[in-house]
Scaffold this motif. Sequence first.
Motif, PDB file in Angstrom:
ATOM      1  N   LEU A  98     -19.687  70.974  43.608  1.00  0.00           N
ATOM      2  CA  LEU A  98     -19.329  72.168  42.495  1.00  0.00           C
ATOM      3  C   LEU A  98     -20.598  72.512  41.896  1.00  0.00           C
ATOM      4  O   LEU A  98     -20.890  73.905  41.554  1.00  0.00           O
ATOM      5  CB  LEU A  98     -18.084  71.478  41.632  1.00  0.00           C
ATOM      6  CG  LEU A  98     -17.922  72.669  40.585  1.00  0.00           C
ATOM      7  CD1 LEU A  98     -17.155  73.694  41.248  1.00  0.00           C
ATOM      8  CD2 LEU A  98     -16.690  71.880  39.712  1.00  0.00           C
TER       9      LEU A  98
ATOM     10  N   THR B 289     -22.258  76.491  42.221  1.00  0.00           N
ATOM     11  CA  THR B 289     -22.380  77.303  40.886  1.00  0.00           C
ATOM     12  C   THR B 289     -23.980  77.526  40.883  1.00  0.00           C
ATOM     13  O   THR B 289     -24.361  78.723  40.665  1.00  0.00           O
ATOM     14  CB  THR B 289     -22.166  76.443  39.646  1.00  0.00           C
ATOM     15  OG1 THR B 289     -20.628  75.846  39.885  1.00  0.00           O
ATOM     16  CG2 THR B 289     -22.137  76.978  38.456  1.00  0.00           C
TER      17      THR B 289
ATOM     18  N   GLY C 152     -24.507  80.296  43.442  1.00  0.00           N
ATOM     19  CA  GLY C 152     -24.181  81.575  42.715  1.00  0.00           C
ATOM     20  C   GLY C 152     -24.595  82.345  41.632  1.00  0.00           C
ATOM     21  O   GLY C 152     -25.027  83.250  41.608  1.00  0.00           O
ATOM     22  N   ALA C 153     -25.478  81.394  40.849  1.00  0.00           N
ATOM     23  CA  ALA C 153     -26.147  81.937  39.905  1.00  0.00           C
ATOM     24  C   ALA C 153     -27.486  82.395  40.222  1.00  0.00           C
ATOM     25  O   ALA C 153     -27.912  83.435  39.568  1.00  0.00           O
ATOM     26  CB  ALA C 153     -26.374  80.865  38.531  1.00  0.00           C
TER      27      ALA C 153
ATOM     28  N   ILE D 208     -22.198  84.796  40.805  1.00  0.00           N
ATOM     29  CA  ILE D 208     -21.235  84.592  39.438  1.00  0.00           C
ATOM     30  C   ILE D 208     -21.790  84.950  38.505  1.00  0.00           C
ATOM     31  O   ILE D 208     -22.878  84.775  38.051  1.00  0.00           O
ATOM     32  CB  ILE D 208     -20.996  83.119  39.701  1.00  0.00           C
ATOM     33  CG1 ILE D 208     -20.652  82.418  41.202  1.00  0.00           C
ATOM     34  CG2 ILE D 208     -20.295  82.380  38.444  1.00  0.00           C
ATOM     35  CD1 ILE D 208     -20.729  80.993  40.937  1.00  0.00           C
TER      36      ILE D 208
ATOM     37  N   GLY E 204     -23.596  82.825  35.728  1.00  0.00           N
ATOM     38  CA  GLY E 204     -23.527  81.600  36.604  1.00  0.00           C
ATOM     39  C   GLY E 204     -24.495  80.297  35.809  1.00  0.00           C
ATOM     40  O   GLY E 204     -23.944  79.135  36.077  1.00  0.00           O
TER      41      GLY E 204
ATOM     42  N   ILE F 103     -22.299  78.602  33.015  1.00  0.00           N
ATOM     43  CA  ILE F 103     -21.249  77.718  34.069  1.00  0.00           C
ATOM     44  C   ILE F 103     -21.765  76.654  34.524  1.00  0.00           C
ATOM     45  O   ILE F 103     -21.218  75.413  34.350  1.00  0.00           O
ATOM     46  CB  ILE F 103     -20.238  78.699  35.141  1.00  0.00           C
ATOM     47  CG1 ILE F 103     -19.740  79.592  34.089  1.00  0.00           C
ATOM     48  CG2 ILE F 103     -19.626  77.732  35.686  1.00  0.00           C
ATOM     49  CD1 ILE F 103     -19.098  80.761  35.397  1.00  0.00           C
ATOM     50  N   PHE F 104     -23.001  76.717  35.267  1.00  0.00           N
ATOM     51  CA  PHE F 104     -23.834  75.406  35.713  1.00  0.00           C
ATOM     52  C   PHE F 104     -24.211  74.815  34.546  1.00  0.00           C
ATOM     53  O   PHE F 104     -23.927  73.366  34.638  1.00  0.00           O
ATOM     54  CB  PHE F 104     -25.078  76.067  36.443  1.00  0.00           C
ATOM     55  CG  PHE F 104     -25.897  74.865  36.829  1.00  0.00           C
ATOM     56  CD1 PHE F 104     -25.482  74.309  38.001  1.00  0.00           C
ATOM     57  CD2 PHE F 104     -27.035  74.681  36.294  1.00  0.00           C
ATOM     58  CE1 PHE F 104     -26.247  73.048  38.522  1.00  0.00           C
ATOM     59  CE2 PHE F 104     -27.738  73.311  36.580  1.00  0.00           C
ATOM     60  CZ  PHE F 104     -27.448  72.760  37.585  1.00  0.00           C
TER      61      PHE F 104
ATOM     62  N   LEU G 265     -20.980  72.725  33.330  1.00  0.00           N
ATOM     63  CA  LEU G 265     -20.328  71.699  34.457  1.00  0.00           C
ATOM     64  C   LEU G 265     -21.444  70.631  34.822  1.00  0.00           C
ATOM     65  O   LEU G 265     -21.107  69.417  34.553  1.00  0.00           O
ATOM     66  CB  LEU G 265     -20.534  72.478  35.840  1.00  0.00           C
ATOM     67  CG  LEU G 265     -19.233  73.345  36.087  1.00  0.00           C
ATOM     68  CD1 LEU G 265     -19.291  74.083  37.315  1.00  0.00           C
ATOM     69  CD2 LEU G 265     -17.977  72.539  36.239  1.00  0.00           C
TER      70      LEU G 265
END
Length: 188
Positions: free
Chosen positions: A36, A40, A43-44, A49, A52, A55-56, A59
């Motif tokens: 995951l 992420t 994607g960033a 994303i 991103g 979010i990273f 997470l």
Amino acid sequence: MTPPLVKAAWDHPPTVLGYKRLVMRRLFWLVGPGALLVVTLVGAELELIPHGALIFICLAATTLPFLPVLLVAYLRRHRVAAILKAYPWCEVRGHHPPRTPSIIAIRIAEDCAPTFRMFPFPIQVTDSENLIWFAGDPRFGGVVSPVGGHRPVRVVLDKGAGREWGGGDDALALRVGLVRRSGKATQT
């Protein structure tokens, strides 16, 4: 403690399948959060994303502290297999003390009921009759499962639990990793 059901718990086919499911669960626990994070991050970087990087960071802050525990749980799966290959399943009575689902008390004999912590994550292992299967040495720990041996879970002596039971094979417990050379029970 009732007489052994088979020579070794590993000889019981549902136990082998339960162990394979245990390995797959622990591998998923270990790889899942890491995968995951990688998805992420990629994607960033590729700007696929939105937000991103944020979010990273969120997470990473929530999953990275658990990765060492998950790694230890995955690496210690061999100890579960060694216990199952060395000790037989014995049907015993067990119960969870109130408000402590990760603790289980097992009645080995009339005067011996050690308490164990389930490692790494607590699950309910007792059925309606409170019968469970135990493989190991009650002085140091072992593996418990619901009757049938299909869901093996490692248990270690709870803090403050005594070694009331007088039997056992110290050399076998040392060989499978239930006890250290110093005589102290392992906790993972």
